[in-house]
Motif scaffolding. Structure first.
Motif, short mmCIF file in Angstrom:
data_model
loop_
_atom_site.label_atom_id
_atom_site.label_comp_id
_atom_site.label_asym_id
_atom_site.label_seq_id
_atom_site.Cartn_x
_atom_site.Cartn_y
_atom_site.Cartn_z
N ILE A 345 0.86 -1.20 0.00
CA ILE A 345 0.00 0.00 0.00
C ILE A 345 0.89 1.24 0.00
CG2 ILE A 345 -1.95 -1.12 1.18
CD1 ILE A 345 -1.01 0.27 3.79
N ASP A 346 0.41 2.34 -0.61
CA ASP A 346 1.20 3.58 -0.63
C ASP A 346 0.29 4.77 -0.89
OD1 ASP A 346 3.35 5.25 -0.50
OD2 ASP A 346 4.53 4.25 -2.06
N CYS A 347 0.57 5.87 -0.18
CA CYS A 347 -0.20 7.10 -0.41
C CYS A 347 0.65 8.13 -1.14
CB CYS A 347 -0.69 7.68 0.92
SG CYS A 347 0.64 8.23 2.01
N ARG A 348 1.87 7.76 -1.51
CA ARG A 348 2.79 8.70 -2.16
C ARG A 348 2.87 8.37 -3.64
NH1 ARG A 348 7.27 6.50 1.84
NH2 ARG A 348 6.48 4.70 0.70
N GLN A 349 1.83 8.77 -4.40
CA GLN A 349 1.81 8.34 -5.80
C GLN A 349 2.89 9.03 -6.64
OE1 GLN A 349 -1.75 9.28 -7.98
NE2 GLN A 349 -2.34 10.94 -6.63
N ASP A 350 3.50 10.12 -6.11
CA ASP A 350 4.62 10.73 -6.84
C ASP A 350 5.97 10.14 -6.41
OD1 ASP A 350 4.77 11.72 -4.31
OD2 ASP A 350 4.62 13.83 -4.84
N GLY A 351 5.94 9.18 -5.46
CA GLY A 351 7.17 8.53 -5.03
C GLY A 351 8.03 9.36 -4.09
N ALA A 352 7.43 10.35 -3.41
CA ALA A 352 8.20 11.21 -2.50
C ALA A 352 8.85 10.38 -1.39
CB ALA A 352 7.28 12.26 -1.88
N ALA A 353 10.11 10.72 -1.09
CA ALA A 353 10.87 9.93 -0.10
C ALA A 353 10.56 10.41 1.31
CB ALA A 353 12.36 10.07 -0.39
N LEU A 354 9.36 10.11 1.77
CA LEU A 354 8.96 10.48 3.13
C LEU A 354 8.55 9.22 3.87
CD1 LEU A 354 6.83 13.58 2.11
CD2 LEU A 354 9.00 13.66 3.33
N ASP A 355 9.09 9.05 5.07
CA ASP A 355 8.87 7.81 5.81
C ASP A 355 8.34 8.12 7.20
OD1 ASP A 355 8.87 5.33 6.92
OD2 ASP A 355 11.00 4.91 6.59
N PRO A 356 7.09 7.72 7.50
CA PRO A 356 6.54 8.00 8.83
C PRO A 356 7.31 7.33 9.97
CG PRO A 356 5.05 6.60 7.55
CD PRO A 356 6.12 7.04 6.62
N SER A 460 10.58 13.86 -4.68
CA SER A 460 9.98 12.78 -5.47
C SER A 460 10.93 12.29 -6.57
CB SER A 460 8.65 13.24 -6.06
OG SER A 460 8.81 14.44 -6.78
N ARG A 461 12.22 12.52 -6.39
CA ARG A 461 13.23 12.01 -7.33
C ARG A 461 13.80 10.70 -6.77
NH1 ARG A 461 17.20 16.69 -8.81
NH2 ARG A 461 18.60 15.54 -7.44
N ALA A 462 14.63 10.06 -7.57
CA ALA A 462 15.24 8.80 -7.12
C ALA A 462 16.12 9.02 -5.89
CB ALA A 462 16.06 8.21 -8.26
N ASP A 463 16.74 10.23 -5.82
CA ASP A 463 17.62 10.51 -4.67
C ASP A 463 16.89 11.36 -3.62
OD1 ASP A 463 17.38 12.81 -6.12
OD2 ASP A 463 19.47 13.44 -5.90
N GLY A 464 15.55 11.28 -3.59
CA GLY A 464 14.75 12.10 -2.67
C GLY A 464 15.14 11.94 -1.21
N SER A 465 15.47 10.71 -0.82
CA SER A 465 15.86 10.44 0.57
C SER A 465 17.14 11.19 0.93
CB SER A 465 16.04 8.93 0.75
OG SER A 465 16.43 8.64 2.06
N ALA A 466 18.10 11.22 0.01
CA ALA A 466 19.37 11.93 0.25
C ALA A 466 19.14 13.44 0.31
CB ALA A 466 20.37 11.59 -0.86
N VAL A 467 18.24 13.95 -0.54
CA VAL A 467 17.92 15.39 -0.53
C VAL A 467 17.26 15.76 0.80
CG1 VAL A 467 16.56 17.22 -1.62
CG2 VAL A 467 17.69 15.50 -3.05
N LEU A 468 16.30 14.92 1.25
CA LEU A 468 15.63 15.15 2.54
C LEU A 468 16.67 15.20 3.66
CD1 LEU A 468 12.76 15.19 4.05
CD2 LEU A 468 13.21 12.78 4.48
N SER A 469 17.59 14.23 3.63
CA SER A 469 18.62 14.15 4.65
C SER A 469 19.52 15.38 4.62
CB SER A 469 19.46 12.88 4.44
OG SER A 469 20.46 12.79 5.43
N ALA A 470 19.94 15.81 3.42
CA ALA A 470 20.83 16.97 3.29
C ALA A 470 20.13 18.24 3.79
CB ALA A 470 21.25 17.14 1.83
N ALA A 471 18.83 18.39 3.47
CA ALA A 471 18.08 19.57 3.90
C ALA A 471 17.91 19.58 5.42
CB ALA A 471 16.72 19.61 3.22
N ALA A 472 17.62 18.41 6.00
CA ALA A 472 17.46 18.32 7.46
C ALA A 472 18.79 18.58 8.16
CB ALA A 472 16.91 16.95 7.84
N ALA A 473 19.88 18.05 7.58
CA ALA A 473 21.22 18.26 8.16
C ALA A 473 21.58 19.74 8.10
CB ALA A 473 22.25 17.42 7.40
N LEU A 474 21.24 20.40 6.98
CA LEU A 474 21.49 21.84 6.84
C LEU A 474 20.71 22.61 7.89
CD1 LEU A 474 22.58 24.32 5.28
CD2 LEU A 474 20.58 24.16 3.80
#
Length: 699
Positions: A345-356, A460-474
């Motif tokens: 199941i998934d609610c992220r139809q754009d593939g956004a790298a967000l993990d509850p 919502s890119r393939a490297d979305g998780s890394a972008v999320l991490s970089a933004a949070a680290a910043l």
């Protein structure tokens, strides 16, 4: 510092920077006005708010343009006195009203503002019964200002509210006042269409019938309409709206006041979407036979689904929730998939790298929408808030008007309606900022409350998780995450997304996400896919899988579906939505679904019985009881629950390598982002106009 004054003999203490109008209202006195508005600059040009000031000038004073601090005390130091009901004030207001009505046409019987017109109400309360003016009235040519706002400029009283709104709140200098005296006219530049995504608000602001809603013209009178308070789902801001219906038909959508979310503004998509609720609707079940969809009974379609599900195995079943779904139906669908033994199941139809699993603050707009006004530096990553959340964008502009606010943008260069420094196109710039190699990093570090907005275009890119991490680290490195302020903010575009993440509508253990479901379906490894209003995907990727579409419109999902189950639109059901900042909001039903269409949760409940896995609720109350028991967070209506920044810290520790390509915005066409919008003729016209304007600008 406060000051004591008397208003109509009543003693009151008010701040010195209050206007006399605000002071009078604080004392309970009613002061009429046409040009003054709480959220706009003071023009002082209608003169309706005249009051008498003892010890002041020997003439009435415009209360909107005089401050309490300007009042002089009496000869022996007595507090200043203001009067709102003296003969001088009464005569002055009657004179002003007579002047306003000198050129006003007798349009009331055919004017769309009738029944909601400030001029009508105040003429009754403060005017006189006859005019001494016998000359011909002036006439003004109507102006074209776009497909949304209709103009009858002969009615205009030159309060300039529309000019101040478009300039100050929207940030586009489209409207202005030309000429003087009797020749004064409000007009747009070269009579072009207004370019703001919030232009419909000028109709709410107009105190007469000079500006009215073009799509709503001559459709209904306000006293015919049933008014229902609910929540908007066109974006993830969750604006408070009022839906006006006549019978089963939605006639218009208006904003409600909610200081914490949308103040009193809404976007044009929110306001003018209503014609899309009536067209291309799915009003009966359909089943595909020999490659063609044909109408069927509920029993037939349920039997067709049951035969496919029973012939399959749990790992070959999947469900994807769309952008407009309420929490209730997502919870029902998740419960059904769990009962069938599937974790796909998934609610992220754009593939956004967000993990509850990381925690709530890893996917919320943690600074809150109201908190934007406290920020002192803003970095926007992979987002265009003007298109993704116009009301939130107006907040950023409002903050900029309050004082200097440096704004940096990484991603696509666009006109955001306020000055912004373009830092770069993609991940390299973000990496440089995180490493402190960019000058804007110092701006963020020196700010007390830096705000970092991460858009879905970056996630919502393939490297979305890394972008999320970089933004949070910043965010962590520049001090944006603390006990009293968390500036790390994810800007969502889908109304259902935060609610879906909150209830865990994501792949379970060993389950597949959206991209993997599509890949498996394409390879023939997925037998049945349920789409809960999910239309923003490549439908050809589902291969030969049996697609069950629960939705409202004949859009992409319905075209691909093997079985269509007609659902209810957001105005046709009572539901819970969670906005981008994590605020749980309840929307009420304003109308009923057409034909045989039913509320989505009820369809899933009926289907579950056919599949031999009956869900344990028979009413919306039972469903909510089960929802609140499983996710207590959903019971906190209008509250925001946070995890104290724990999720942001976990997101920062994810790491990962970012790719080099530029961040693309999540929305390219503001007016056509969902099935309801794509069914709306008004939105299609606005979209065509916006494209023509963009092509003209490119030349």
């Amino acid at each position: 510092m406060n000051k004591t004054i008397f208003v109509d003999g009543k003693e009151i203490e008010v701040p010195q920077d209050y206007t006399l109008l605000q002071a009078c209202e604080a004392a309970g006195a009613e002061v009429p006005r046409f040009c003054f508005h709480d959220r706009l600059s003071i023009a002082g040009n209608c003169r309706m708010c005249l009051v008498e000031v003892k010890g002041g000038p020997p003439k009435p004073v415009a209360s909107c343009a005089m401050n309490v601090r300007d009042l002089r005390p009496g000869p022996n130091g007595e507090p200043p006195e203001v009067f709102t009901k003296t003969p001088m004030v009464k005569k002055a207001r009657e004179g002003v009203m007579e002047f306003l009505l000198i050129n006003h046409p007798l349009d009331c019987p055919i004017c769309d503002q009738g029944g909601e017109c400030d001029l009508q109400d105040q003429a009754m309360a403060y005017g006189v019964d006859a005019s001494r003016y016998a000359e011909n009235k002036r006439a003004v040519e109507d102006k074209y200002i776009g497909p949304l706002v209709k103009t009858i400029m002969t009615r205009c009283i030159h309060c300039t509210r529309c000019v101040r709104f478009t300039t100050e709140v929207c940030g586009v200098a489209d409207l202005g006042l030309i000429g003087r005296g009797e020749d004064a006219e409000i007009t747009s530049y070269l009579e072009n269409a207004l370019s703001s995504e919030m232009q419909g608000n000028v109709v709410d602001l107009c105190p007469v019938g000079a500006l009215t809603h073009k799509p709503y013209a001559f459709q209904a009178r306000p006293w015919e309409l049933k008014k229902t308070e609910t929540i908007d789902v066109m974006d993830a801001v969750g604006s408070a709206i009022r839906v006006d219906t006549r019978g089963r038909e939605v006639m218009r959508v208006l904003p409600r006041l909610n200081e914490a979310v949308n103040e009193e503004w809404i976007s044009d998509k929110t306001r003018y979407i209503w014609d899309g609720l009536k067209t291309q609707r799915l009003d009966r079940p359909y089943v595909r036979v020999d490659g063609k969809l044909r109408p069927a009974s509920w029993g037939e379609v349920f039997a067709a689904i049951a035969s496919k599900v029973k012939a399959s195995s749990p790992e070959k079943l999947a469900a994807i929730a769309g952008d407009l779904a309420s929490v209730e139906e997502m919870f029902a669908l998740k419960s059904l998939m769990t009962a069938l033994g599937s974790a796909n199941i998934d609610c992220r139809q754009d593939g956004a790298a967000l993990d509850p699993a990381l925690g709530r603050s890893s996917y919320l707009f943690n600074a809150t929408i109201e908190g934007v006004e406290d920020a002192d530096a803003v970095l926007i990553i992979g987002s265009n808030p003007r298109l993704e959340a116009p009301v939130l964008n107006a907040r950023i502009r409002k903050r900029m008007r309050m004082g200097p606010l440096p704004v940096g943008v990484i991603g696509q260069q666009a006109d955001l309606t306020y000055p912004a420094t373009y830092l770069g196109a993609g991940a390299e710039t973000l990496a440089d900022l995180a490493a402190g190699k960019h000058g804007f990093a110092d701006v963020l570090k020196n700010a007390e409350r830096p705000l970092i907005i991460v858009g879905q275009g970056a996630l919502s890119r393939a490297d979305g998780s890394a972008v999320l991490s970089a933004a949070a680290a910043l965010a962590r490195s520049v001090g944006a995450v603390g006990s009293d302020w968390n500036g790390f903010s994810v800007l969502h575009t889908a109304a259902s997304r935060v609610g879906g993440l909150d209830i865990g509508f994501v792949p379970g253990e060993g389950g597949k996400g959206t991209a993997e479901i599509q890949q498996a379906a394409g390879e023939g490894a997925m037998d049945v896919v349920f789409l809960l209003g999910a239309d923003e995907m490549d439908m050809s990727a589902f291969g030969s899988a049996f697609v069950v579409y629960v939705g409202t419109h004949g859009d992409r999902g319905a075209h691909r579906a093997d079985v269509i189950l007609p659902g209810a639109a957001y105005t046709e059901k009572s539901g819970t939505w969670v906005n981008t900042e994590g605020r749980v909001q309840l929307g009420d039903r304003a109308a009923f679904p057409p034909g045989e269409a039913r509320e989505d949760w009820a369809i899933l409940r009926a289907l579950s019985a056919q599949l031999g896995s009956a869900l344990p609720f028979d009413s919306l109350q039972d469903l909510r009881k089960a929802l609140y028991a499983a996710h207590p967070l959903m019971a906190g209506i209008d509250a925001i629950e946070n995890d104290g920044g724990e999720g942001t810290a976990k997101a920062a520790d994810l790491g990962g390598k970012m790719a080099g390509e530029a961040f693309q915005p999540a929305i390219t066409d503001f007016y056509l982002t969902n099935p309801i919008a794509r069914a709306s003729a008004t939105m299609a016209e606005c979209s065509a106009l916006a494209k023509a304007r963009a092509a003209e600008a490119a030349e």
